[in-house]
Each structure stands twice: as C-alpha cells, then as structure tokens.
Scaffold this motif. Structure first.
Motif, PDB file in Angstrom:
ATOM      1  N   ARG B 172       0.893  -1.214  -0.053  1.00 17.18           N
ATOM      2  CA  ARG B 172      -0.019   0.041  -0.049  1.00 17.18           C
ATOM      3  C   ARG B 172       0.687   1.248  -0.045  1.00 17.18           C
ATOM      4  O   ARG B 172       0.313   2.180  -0.584  1.00 17.18           O
ATOM      5  CB  ARG B 172      -1.017   0.024   1.376  1.00 17.18           C
ATOM      6  CG  ARG B 172      -2.151   0.652   1.090  1.00 17.18           C
ATOM      7  CD  ARG B 172      -3.142   0.402   2.299  1.00 17.18           C
ATOM      8  NE  ARG B 172      -3.928  -0.723   1.859  1.00 17.18           N
ATOM      9  CZ  ARG B 172      -4.030  -1.735   2.867  1.00 17.18           C
ATOM     10  NH1 ARG B 172      -3.421  -1.537   4.215  1.00 17.18           N
ATOM     11  NH2 ARG B 172      -4.773  -2.614   2.782  1.00 17.18           N
ATOM     12  N   GLU B 173       2.011   1.370   0.787  1.00 19.82           N
ATOM     13  CA  GLU B 173       2.942   2.265   0.701  1.00 19.82           C
ATOM     14  C   GLU B 173       3.260   2.692  -0.675  1.00 19.82           C
ATOM     15  O   GLU B 173       3.539   3.919  -1.157  1.00 19.82           O
ATOM     16  CB  GLU B 173       3.928   1.967   1.829  1.00 19.82           C
ATOM     17  CG  GLU B 173       4.996   3.205   1.783  1.00 19.82           C
ATOM     18  CD  GLU B 173       4.577   4.279   2.851  1.00 19.82           C
ATOM     19  OE1 GLU B 173       3.455   3.830   3.545  1.00 19.82           O
ATOM     20  OE2 GLU B 173       5.430   5.144   3.124  1.00 19.82           O
ATOM     21  N   VAL B 175       1.927   1.582  -3.455  1.00 21.80           N
ATOM     22  CA  VAL B 175       0.813   2.062  -4.433  1.00 21.80           C
ATOM     23  C   VAL B 175       0.680   3.581  -4.046  1.00 21.80           C
ATOM     24  O   VAL B 175       0.487   4.216  -5.054  1.00 21.80           O
ATOM     25  CB  VAL B 175      -0.272   1.078  -4.128  1.00 21.80           C
ATOM     26  CG1 VAL B 175      -1.506   1.816  -4.795  1.00 21.80           C
ATOM     27  CG2 VAL B 175      -0.361  -0.163  -4.714  1.00 21.80           C
ATOM     28  N   ALA B 176       0.747   3.973  -2.813  1.00 28.36           N
ATOM     29  CA  ALA B 176       0.337   5.372  -2.307  1.00 28.36           C
ATOM     30  C   ALA B 176       1.437   6.246  -3.130  1.00 28.36           C
ATOM     31  O   ALA B 176       1.089   7.401  -3.177  1.00 28.36           O
ATOM     32  CB  ALA B 176       0.154   5.410  -1.202  1.00 28.36           C
ATOM     33  N   ALA B 177       2.602   5.738  -3.271  1.00 32.82           N
ATOM     34  CA  ALA B 177       3.670   6.625  -3.847  1.00 32.82           C
ATOM     35  C   ALA B 177       3.527   6.659  -5.279  1.00 32.82           C
ATOM     36  O   ALA B 177       4.124   7.554  -6.094  1.00 32.82           O
ATOM     37  CB  ALA B 177       4.955   6.033  -3.426  1.00 32.82           C
ATOM     38  N   GLY B 178       2.362   6.127  -5.890  1.00 32.03           N
ATOM     39  CA  GLY B 178       2.321   6.062  -7.339  1.00 32.03           C
ATOM     40  C   GLY B 178       2.616   4.796  -8.210  1.00 32.03           C
ATOM     41  O   GLY B 178       2.516   4.780  -9.471  1.00 32.03           O
ATOM     42  N   ARG B 180       3.060   1.149  -9.847  1.00 32.55           N
ATOM     43  CA  ARG B 180       1.903   0.196 -10.479  1.00 32.55           C
ATOM     44  C   ARG B 180       2.566  -0.901 -10.870  1.00 32.55           C
ATOM     45  O   ARG B 180       1.886  -2.113 -10.879  1.00 32.55           O
ATOM     46  CB  ARG B 180       1.058   0.743 -11.630  1.00 32.55           C
ATOM     47  CG  ARG B 180       0.641   2.349 -11.657  1.00 32.55           C
ATOM     48  CD  ARG B 180      -0.712   2.547 -11.560  1.00 32.55           C
ATOM     49  NE  ARG B 180      -1.502   1.694 -11.942  1.00 32.55           N
ATOM     50  CZ  ARG B 180      -2.917   1.435 -11.451  1.00 32.55           C
ATOM     51  NH1 ARG B 180      -3.466   1.823 -10.284  1.00 32.55           N
ATOM     52  NH2 ARG B 180      -3.710   0.475 -12.186  1.00 32.55           N
ATOM     53  N   VAL B 206      -3.731  -5.871  -1.864  1.00 30.95           N
ATOM     54  CA  VAL B 206      -3.572  -4.476  -2.208  1.00 30.95           C
ATOM     55  C   VAL B 206      -3.494  -4.376  -3.572  1.00 30.95           C
ATOM     56  O   VAL B 206      -4.152  -3.067  -4.147  1.00 30.95           O
ATOM     57  CB  VAL B 206      -2.240  -3.949  -1.388  1.00 30.95           C
ATOM     58  CG1 VAL B 206      -2.151  -2.495  -1.876  1.00 30.95           C
ATOM     59  CG2 VAL B 206      -2.621  -4.001   0.041  1.00 30.95           C
ATOM     60  N   GLU B 209      -7.162  -4.297  -4.480  1.00 32.12           N
ATOM     61  CA  GLU B 209      -7.732  -3.041  -4.175  1.00 32.12           C
ATOM     62  C   GLU B 209      -7.399  -1.767  -5.036  1.00 32.12           C
ATOM     63  O   GLU B 209      -8.302  -0.928  -5.447  1.00 32.12           O
ATOM     64  CB  GLU B 209      -7.206  -2.784  -2.676  1.00 32.12           C
ATOM     65  CG  GLU B 209      -7.851  -3.519  -1.461  1.00 32.12           C
ATOM     66  CD  GLU B 209      -6.961  -3.262  -0.230  1.00 32.12           C
ATOM     67  OE1 GLU B 209      -7.200  -4.106   0.403  1.00 32.12           O
ATOM     68  OE2 GLU B 209      -6.413  -2.106  -0.110  1.00 32.12           O
ATOM     69  N   ALA B 210      -6.322  -1.942  -5.473  1.00 34.14           N
ATOM     70  CA  ALA B 210      -5.696  -0.700  -6.175  1.00 34.14           C
ATOM     71  C   ALA B 210      -6.124  -0.984  -7.746  1.00 34.14           C
ATOM     72  O   ALA B 210      -5.913  -0.067  -8.716  1.00 34.14           O
ATOM     73  CB  ALA B 210      -4.263  -0.386  -6.044  1.00 34.14           C
ATOM     74  N   ARG B 331       8.684   3.989   8.411  1.00 33.30           N
ATOM     75  CA  ARG B 331       8.953   5.008   7.083  1.00 33.30           C
ATOM     76  C   ARG B 331      10.449   5.396   7.125  1.00 33.30           C
ATOM     77  O   ARG B 331      10.611   6.174   7.949  1.00 33.30           O
ATOM     78  CB  ARG B 331       7.824   5.887   7.031  1.00 33.30           C
ATOM     79  CG  ARG B 331       6.570   5.597   6.672  1.00 33.30           C
ATOM     80  CD  ARG B 331       5.612   6.410   6.020  1.00 33.30           C
ATOM     81  NE  ARG B 331       4.496   5.855   5.731  1.00 33.30           N
ATOM     82  CZ  ARG B 331       3.477   5.405   6.711  1.00 33.30           C
ATOM     83  NH1 ARG B 331       3.740   5.964   7.759  1.00 33.30           N
ATOM     84  NH2 ARG B 331       2.568   4.843   6.046  1.00 33.30           N
TER      85      ARG B 331
END
Lengths: 344, 344
Positions: B172-173, B175-178, B180, B206, B209-210, B331
């Motif tokens: 998720r970390e 994915v959140a940073a962009g 794929r 995840v 989800e994405a 992090r």
DNA sequence: CCGGCTCGTTTAATCGATTAACTGGAGGTT
DNA sequence: AACCTCCAGTTAATCGATTAAACGAGCCGG
C-alpha cells in the motif's frame, strides 16, 4: 493438573517413600534389590510421577538453577550467542538458567539480586552485552562470574574478549597481504569503549612489528555505525593518492558497511582497490556484504560457555585477572593485495 | 554465606515465626500491632533476612517463575526483543523467567518440559524464533502459551505477527507513492515459510484493491538472504523498460540489502529510480542502509509481552485462533514516486 | 462475677522430598 | 546357643516458610 507425590508411588509399589527416593535418585547409599527397584520404577511410570524439585531443593539446599543477570538482552543481537553458550553448559550440567534483564537500572539490579539469591540459585553470572568495565553491584556474591565485563575494583572471575589480539590479527592480515598504509576507523572517544583502546593498541603493535611508521592521519574516529564509517572512509579516500590508505581496519562491521558504501560511491572495488577488515562478525551483515567481509569474531558463545563452566565449578578461574578469550579472524573476501601502483 | 532463617528474625524480635511471616508477607489475614511490625521489620533488617522462596514455594504451591522454552536463542537476532517483552511483563508481575533453549531437538524439548514442570513453574511459554506452525510437544500443559508460532492441531493461546496485513501495508505504501509495477521478491518455497505465503496474500490483496493486474513475472523467488535478493533484483532490473518494476517489496531486509546492491551496480538510485520496502526492521541493517530502508517491523517485543501477559493471566486470550499482532510500517527513505516516464 | 467478644499472637500441621539412624531377619562363626 | 554381620528396607527428623486453629488477655454487658 493432578499432582502425583512420591507417597503415591510408594503406596502403589508397596514400599516406603524412602525406598522410592533411593531408587529414583540414583544408586547412592543403600542398595535396593533389583526386583523392588523394578517395581518402584514401574509404579512411578504408571502414575506419571515427576519429582518435585522445589521440595527436593528445600531439602538438599541446592536448586540446580543458575541466575543470569544481564544489563540488556534487548538492544544487541550479540546477546543470543552468549546466552546460548551459557545455556548449553547449564544443560550439560543439569542446571536451568534463570534470566533477569535489569536494563542497566541500578534499582532493578538490586531487586534482581534479591530475587535470585532468595530463589537460592546455585550460581550467579553477571553479564554485559558489550565489553566494559563495571562497578560490581554490592550484594553480588563473591563467587559470581562476570561475563563480557571486567570489575572496576576487586577481584572476580571474569571473561572478556581479547580485543588487543583481535585488533592485531586484523592488521596482521592486512600487512600480510602487502599493505603498508593501513587506516584505523575507530569509534569516537566519547563512547568510552574499552574495545576501542584495546583494538587500537593491537593496531599499533602490529604496525611496529612490521616496521611501519603509524601515520596519525590514518587513525580517524567517527560514530561506530554505518553512517560514521561511510563519512570517515570518505574522508580518507579523498586524500591524495600518496596519503590515501590502501586498507582499512574498521572498529566494527557496521562501520565497515559504511566504508563499503563510501568505496562504491567512488567506484572503488573491494578488495582490488581497497581492502577492509571489520570486527564483530555481526550476523546478517558481515557475511552478506558484497564481497563478504573479512572480520574478527567476538567469541560470545565461548565466553558464555566459559562463564557458566566457572560458575558451576567445572572449570577453575583466576579471579585476579579477567580471562581473555581469543577473537578468531574470519577470512572472507574483502582483503587482497594493494593496488599495483602501491605494490613493491 | 550464612543463611538467616525466619526463626532468627523471630528470635531477635521476640516473637514467633508466624508473626514474622505475617508482617513480612503483606498485610493479609490477622493484623499485627504497629509496634510489633516495626520491631519485626527492624530485626529482619538487622540480621539481613531474605525470604527463602524455595521454602515459600513448597508451601504456597507457586513459584513465581515462568518457564520459557525456545527452539533457538542462538541463531537469530530477533530473540532478544521477544525475551525482553516477556521479561518486562514477568518483572512487572513479580515473576522470574526460566529460560531453556532446546535447539529444536525433540528429546531436549521433552527434557526441558520435565525440568520445568518439575520446577513447578507457574506458567509456560513455548517460543519459536521465527514464525511457523508447530506440532505442539506432548506434555505441554493446556495453559501454555505459544509465542511466534501457531499450533498445527488443537487450540492453544498463541500469538503471531499479522504478516498478511504487514505485506499489505508494505505494498500500500508503494501504491500510495504512485507505483503500479510492484515486484515481490519472495523467499523460495522450499523454505516452507508461513510468512512467505501470508505476505504474498497481502501483496495480492492490495494490488486488487488498487485495481492493478498482478504480473506473474514480478513475483520472483530466491534464497531469502542478501545474495538471493541481489540476484533476483538483478533479474528484474534487466527486464525491458516497460516490463521492469519501479518498486520492490522484499520478503526481508536482507533481500532488500541485496536489492540495494543490484540497483547500485546498475547505477540506479534509491528511491529516485527504484523504491524498495523490506520486512523485519532488522536491527543494524534497515536503519543503516543508504538510504535508510522503509520496512515492516516484526512486533517481537509486543508478542513477547502479550504471551507473558496471557501466561500470567493478566490478559485473556481466545485459544481458538492465534492472536495477530500488527506489524507497523517504519517509514524511512527508500520509497519515492516512480521515475518520471512511468508517472501519470 | 461470669460468659462472650475482640484483638494480637502463638501453636502446630503442612508442603514433598532426602537421609541418618534404626530394625528385623537371614546367614555365618565360634 | 550366643553373638556378630549383612542386607533390604523403614522410621522419623529435617529443610524454611505459611496459615488454620487455638489461645490468653482485656473489655463489655447483663
């Protein structure tokens, strides 16, 4: 859980508890006839008897337990090896280890000591998780053994790594490979590390043996972590070619890890352009670096064994002076001859 | 060492041992007059009395000791944190920890169990030093607590890391940073690691989800050490630009360390050209890499605490299903947005 | 003045094993 | 027959604390 007493075994075997005790606790004293022994053993087996060591300890005045007080289990990955050594010997001798972690708190230390002596442990080990000189806590029994630390005052059985010899071995390895400009990436003095002084002594000793004049510029200090090592190694590698070291002895493997990074950043190859020796043989670091790191191992397991052997009287120790445990060199792939232009 | 008995205190204070016992073991039962209490306490202090817990244990049928059986103290640096957690709770509750390392030997395990139950420990913890499913040794009491392992059969109080959620958090970390195109550098199946399967499940979850279609080519396996990571990461980085991942989730920090090496060798910068997330938050590795590694921490300390709290009855546990302890994300600096040409 | 009630403390049993001292009987010696 | 020696096992004291039950003194009410 139903508790089975010796009396239950005795009743089932039709003998007295005294007989059961003699049969079960080894063949000392009077001899019991083989048939009776057989009967007792079967009865014990049948009812699932297990001797209650609390009762036995009360009577015999020995618990077959050894107290191990340590300042911090948590914060170092060394701890395990030391515990393992101590634990192995304890098991070999039929003893159990009672562990107390005081987290370097004097009050906790006092309580631990109370708890353990109250628990009637047969022996005590006072362990530090990194080599240092300690003020022995008052109330520590005379026959307690110090592990990885030396007493500030007074005489106690103690074992510490032979850091001087370790430092010497490291530098000797580099000298043997042909190096003459050997740096020592030391820990800063503010950390007050016993190991720092001793390893430096070993470094100087070998340089002297080899007839190499120590260059003060090659003894640099930094924080003993990867970042410090990277920075200190960087400074050295940026020196002019004739002043630059061809080899580095690092205070520990973490600094060596930093030195690797500094070398890679400058496109220097290890060991072709730069040889490196570390210290600690840190699990999961030393062997996993690329190339694998030649380093000096701290003999934690062996020290743990030694301490427990002395504590249990398996081995004698001279309390006047701490026992020095050798630190073996672990040869991997980070040492080679110096680059050609420096060769002979 | 002279042993002072309660009778000595009683004699000095001019009272019976019963009175001394009542004064010293807390204010339960009958009340003793303040003056007598004072007198007893002074006497105890004067003669340096320390209650003999062996005798007390025999009488009260509780030893205030907890047995901790572990498979290997030695070989992992995690052990310490787990012991520390257990130890802290034990101390808070006035208990001592008796440690036995069985080194995964079934016979040693049986002996340890005998020794500890014979020692009348109040509770038992059975600990593994890495997450796995175990065949519970026969003879392990019903109320023993399993630490970092789940029972193969039957219901037992147990605690393990929530690996699936941890794997999910890692991905998720990214994915959140962009990112794929996210690779999973997994451990080889032959190691039979529970963690491997669960972290992979988190990874897939995840991605789903994405709305990212998982690319089987990005799920690679290697030996879960630095060398394996280097090799696996190398293979991925040598893929064509459009197939190459922009981020890697590594099974553990050692593999991440190898991935760093592979990236550096290809002159790729972390996190600018490649983002990496590890697992374990291995001391002395994760924080010391350059740049410091973003990783998922194994909650060893917390699991140690939990197990001990359940063992001592401070906390209730549902034996039907192992307790899942969250693995927090740590992090640091190895995650950034994907390189521009891959951005949206 | 006596029975009953508190209060503060003591008496004595108990936890479960170990072990020194003892016992009862078989066998041997004089 | 009297005495000694072994043998195989038992009896009972002991380790050091805890605690239920008992005890004696002081006080009160009737």
């Amino acid at each position: 859980m139903v508790r089975v007493r010796m009396a239950d075994v005795a009743a089932r075997a039709g003998v007295s508890t005294a007989t059961v005790s003699m049969v079960l606790s080894g063949g000392k004293g009077k001899r019991i006839s083989p048939e009776t022994q057989q009967r007792v053993r079967e009865a014990a087996e049948a009812v699932g008897y297990r001797t209650n060591s609390v009762a036995r300890s009360l009577r015999t005045q020995q618990t077959r337990m050894v107290g191990l007080i340590s300042d911090t289990i948590a914060s170092t990955p060394y701890a395990g090896r030391m515990l393992a050594g101590a634990n192995d010997v304890a098991r070999e001798q039929g003893h159990l280890v009672v562990l107390v972690d005081t987290e370097r708190d004097v009050e906790a230390e006092r309580l631990a000591l109370h708890a353990l002596t109250g628990q009637q442990v047969d022996a005590l080990i006072y362990a530090c998780m990194w080599h240092r000189v300690v003020e022995v806590p008052s109330g520590l029994p005379e026959d307690a053994v110090l592990l990885d630390c030396a007493p500030a005052t007074g005489a106690r059985a103690a074992v510490v790594p032979d850091e001087r010899a370790g430092g010497a071995a490291a530098v000797r390895e580099l000298v043997a490979a042909g190096h003459r400009r050997i740096a020592f990436l030391d820990a800063e003095e503010r950390f007050g590390l016993v190991a720092s002084r001793l390893r430096y002594e070993g470094y100087l000793q070998v340089l002297a043996e080899a007839g190499i004049e120590p260059d003060p510029a090659l003894h640099v200090r930094a924080e003993p972590v990867a970042g410090g090592g990277r920075e200190a190694a960087g400074r050295l590698l940026d020196l002019s070619a004739e002043r630059r070291p061809t080899a580095m002895f690092c205070f520990n493997d973490r600094m060596a890890m930093g030195a690797y990074a500094a070398a890679h950043r400058r496109e220097l190859s290890i060991p072709d352009d730069l040889s490196i020796v570390g210290y600690d043989d840190q699990q999961l670091i030393a062997a996993e670096l690329d190339p694998p790191l030649t380093t000096i191992a701290l003999p934690h397991y062996e020290m743990g064994r030694w301490a427990m052997e002395v504590a249990l009287g398996v081995r004698q120790a001279d309390p006047a002076v701490p026992h020095l445990m050798p630190c073996p060199i672990i040869r991997r792939a980070s040492v080679g001859p110096p680059p050609a232009q420096f060769g002979d």
